[in-house]
Design a protein around this motif. Structure first.
Motif, PDB file in Angstrom:
ATOM      1  N   TRP A  79      40.758  49.742  30.964  1.00 15.13           N
ATOM      2  CA  TRP A  79      39.685  48.994  31.642  1.00 15.13           C
ATOM      3  C   TRP A  79      38.317  49.538  31.245  1.00 15.13           C
ATOM      4  O   TRP A  79      37.386  48.767  30.958  1.00 15.13           O
ATOM      5  CB  TRP A  79      39.862  49.085  33.159  1.00 15.13           C
ATOM      6  CG  TRP A  79      38.813  48.321  33.908  1.00 15.13           C
ATOM      7  CD1 TRP A  79      38.812  47.003  34.233  1.00 15.13           C
ATOM      8  CD2 TRP A  79      37.564  48.850  34.417  1.00 15.13           C
ATOM      9  NE1 TRP A  79      37.660  46.667  34.912  1.00 15.13           N
ATOM     10  CE2 TRP A  79      36.879  47.777  35.038  1.00 15.13           C
ATOM     11  CE3 TRP A  79      36.980  50.109  34.409  1.00 15.13           C
ATOM     12  CZ2 TRP A  79      35.640  47.943  35.646  1.00 15.13           C
ATOM     13  CZ3 TRP A  79      35.746  50.275  35.015  1.00 15.13           C
ATOM     14  CH2 TRP A  79      35.090  49.211  35.617  1.00 15.13           C
ATOM     15  N   LYS A 113      37.359  48.381  27.755  1.00 15.40           N
ATOM     16  CA  LYS A 113      36.950  46.972  27.747  1.00 15.40           C
ATOM     17  C   LYS A 113      35.512  46.829  28.244  1.00 15.40           C
ATOM     18  O   LYS A 113      34.724  46.052  27.688  1.00 15.40           O
ATOM     19  CB  LYS A 113      37.908  46.141  28.605  1.00 15.40           C
ATOM     20  CG  LYS A 113      39.278  45.924  27.973  1.00 15.40           C
ATOM     21  CD  LYS A 113      40.176  45.098  28.882  1.00 15.40           C
ATOM     22  CE  LYS A 113      41.533  44.851  28.233  1.00 15.40           C
ATOM     23  NZ  LYS A 113      42.450  44.097  29.120  1.00 15.40           N
ATOM     24  N   GLN A 114      35.182  47.576  29.294  1.00 12.14           N
ATOM     25  CA  GLN A 114      33.820  47.537  29.818  1.00 12.14           C
ATOM     26  C   GLN A 114      32.825  48.065  28.796  1.00 12.14           C
ATOM     27  O   GLN A 114      31.735  47.520  28.626  1.00 12.14           O
ATOM     28  CB  GLN A 114      33.726  48.362  31.110  1.00 12.14           C
ATOM     29  CG  GLN A 114      34.539  47.815  32.278  1.00 12.14           C
ATOM     30  CD  GLN A 114      34.084  46.412  32.668  1.00 12.14           C
ATOM     31  OE1 GLN A 114      34.845  45.451  32.553  1.00 12.14           O
ATOM     32  NE2 GLN A 114      32.849  46.287  33.106  1.00 12.14           N
TER      33      GLN A 114
END
Length: 306
Positions: free
Chosen positions: A147, A150-151
Motif C-alpha cells: 500500500w 502504491k501511494q
C-alpha cells in the motif's frame, strides 16, 4: 518509545525519494556509491541488480525490491541490457518528467530512495544487516508495504501540492516497514541490536534503559523489569548483545554522547551530567573505555574533519 524508534533517532535516520526510473528492455547502467541505506522497488517489468564487486545478479520482478547497505557502487540492467559494458547512469541520455527519469520508454519502472544516517548508523547497518536485502510485496507480511509503495508511485507521478514532503515521509515508512519485516522474519542473525529486540523481555528492558540513560541502574532492577533472574538477564544480554546489562547501559550512554559531540557545542561537562555522571573525569574514563579515545579528542577530530 520502542527500541527500534530509539535506534532510528540515535542514528539520525532521515529518508527521501531519490528518483523514479523508467527504461526499455535494452538498458543498463552503473550507479555511484552512497551513504546509509539504498532502497529500490520494482513497480513494472523486470530489472537485474548486482552490488559492488559481487558478480551475482539479482532478478527483481514487479512487486520485488532490494535494500543495499554496503554503500558501494551498484549496477542495474533490464531484460536485454548489456551486463558487461556498464556506463554511469549520469552519462546516459534521458528525460525527466513528473519525478521519473526516463531512459527510453516505460516498459520497466522502479522507484528508489535512501535513508541517510550518521556515522554510528553506517557502522550499525554494515555490522548487523546483510549487504543485499531482497524483499517482496507479495508475501503475507507485506500488505502495508504494498500500500505504501502504491501511494509513493501516485505521489511521484502526480507531483501535487506537498508531494516532496509526502514522498519523503512515505519513503521513510517504506524503509521502516522493510526493516520491521526483516527483523521479524530473519532467522540467520544470532546477535546484535536487531535480533535482541525480537525478544520481548530484552526489548522491554532495553526500552526502559533508553528512556532513562542517566539512572544509576542495578542488575536487580533490570532483572525485575525483564521478569528474569539476574543470571538469566545477564546470559540473555551477553548472548544477544555481547554485553552484560550494566555494560549495555554504559554503551548506550556513550552512543548518546557521540551524537551530542557531533550535534552541537554542549560542553563535555554538561554531557557528562546529562548522562548521570557526577564528574567529567568519570565520564571521560567511561567514554575512552568504550570508544578508545577521550571525548575531548573525539570532538577535536570532528572539528578537524568538518
Amino acid at each position: 518509545m520502542d527500541p527500534l524508534s530509539d535506534i532510528m533517532n540515535l542514528i539520525s535516520a532521515r529518508s527521501y525519494v531519490t528518483v523514479g526510473l523508467a527504461a526499455g528492455d535494452k538498458w543498463s547502467a552503473q550507479f555511484s556509491p552512497f551513504d546509509g541505506l539504498k532502497v529500490i522497488c520494482i513497480r513494472k517489468g523486470i530489472f537485474w541488480l548486482k552490488s559492488g564487486e559481487n558478480e551475482t545478479w539479482h532478478e527483481l520482478k514487479s512487486g520485488d525490491g532490494i535494500i543495499l547497505t554496503d554503500g558501494e557502487t551498484f549496477s542495474m540492467c533490464t531484460k536485454n541490457g548489456d551486463k558487461k559494458t556498464l556506463i554511469n547512469s549520469k552519462e546516459l541520455t534521458h528525460t525527466k518528467d513528473l519525478g521519473i527519469i526516463n531512459y527510453g520508454d516505460d516498459t520497466n519502472v522502479l522507484l528508489a530512495g535512501r535513508m541517510s544516517v550518521n556515522q554510528l548508523g553506517n557502522q550499525l547497518f554494515k555490522k548487523e544487516l546483510p549487504a543485499v536485502m531482497p524483499f517482496s510485496t507479495g508475501s503475507s507480511t507485506s500488505s502495508t508495504l504494498n500500500w505504501l509503495l502504491k501511494q509513493l508511485l501516485q505521489e511521484s507521478t502526480t507531483q501535487g501540492l506537498g508531494t516532496i514532503v509526502a514522498s519523503n515521509h512515505l519513503m521513510h515508512l517504506i524503509i521502516l516497514e522493510i526493516l520491521r519485516i526483516w527483523i521479524i522474519t530473519n532467522e540467520d542473525t544470532q546477535s546484535g541490536w536487531f535480533n535482541a529486540i525480537k525478544d520481548d523481555r530484552i526489548a522491554k528492558t532495553i526500552s526502559v534503559i533508553h528512556q532513562n540513560p542517566s539512572k544509576d541502574w542495578s542488575l536487580s532492577e533490570l532483572a525485575e523489569i525483564s521478569n528474569l533472574s539476574k543470571s538469566g538477564i545477564s546470559q540473555k544480554f551477553n548472548q544477544l548483545l555481547g554485553l552484560s546489562p550494566l555494560k549495555y547501559v554504559t554503551y548506550w550512554r556513550m552512543q548518546i554522547a557521540i551524537k551530542a559531540l557531533y550535534q552541537g557545542n554542549t560542553s563535555i561537562k554538561d554531557i557528562a551530567f546529562s548522562l548521570g555522571y557526577n564528574a567529567e573525569s568519570t565520564f571521560s574514563t567511561a567514554f575512552k573505555r568504550v570508544h578508545h579515545i577521550s571525548p575531548s579528542a573525539y570532538r577535536e577530530n570532528i572539528e578537524h574533519t568538518s
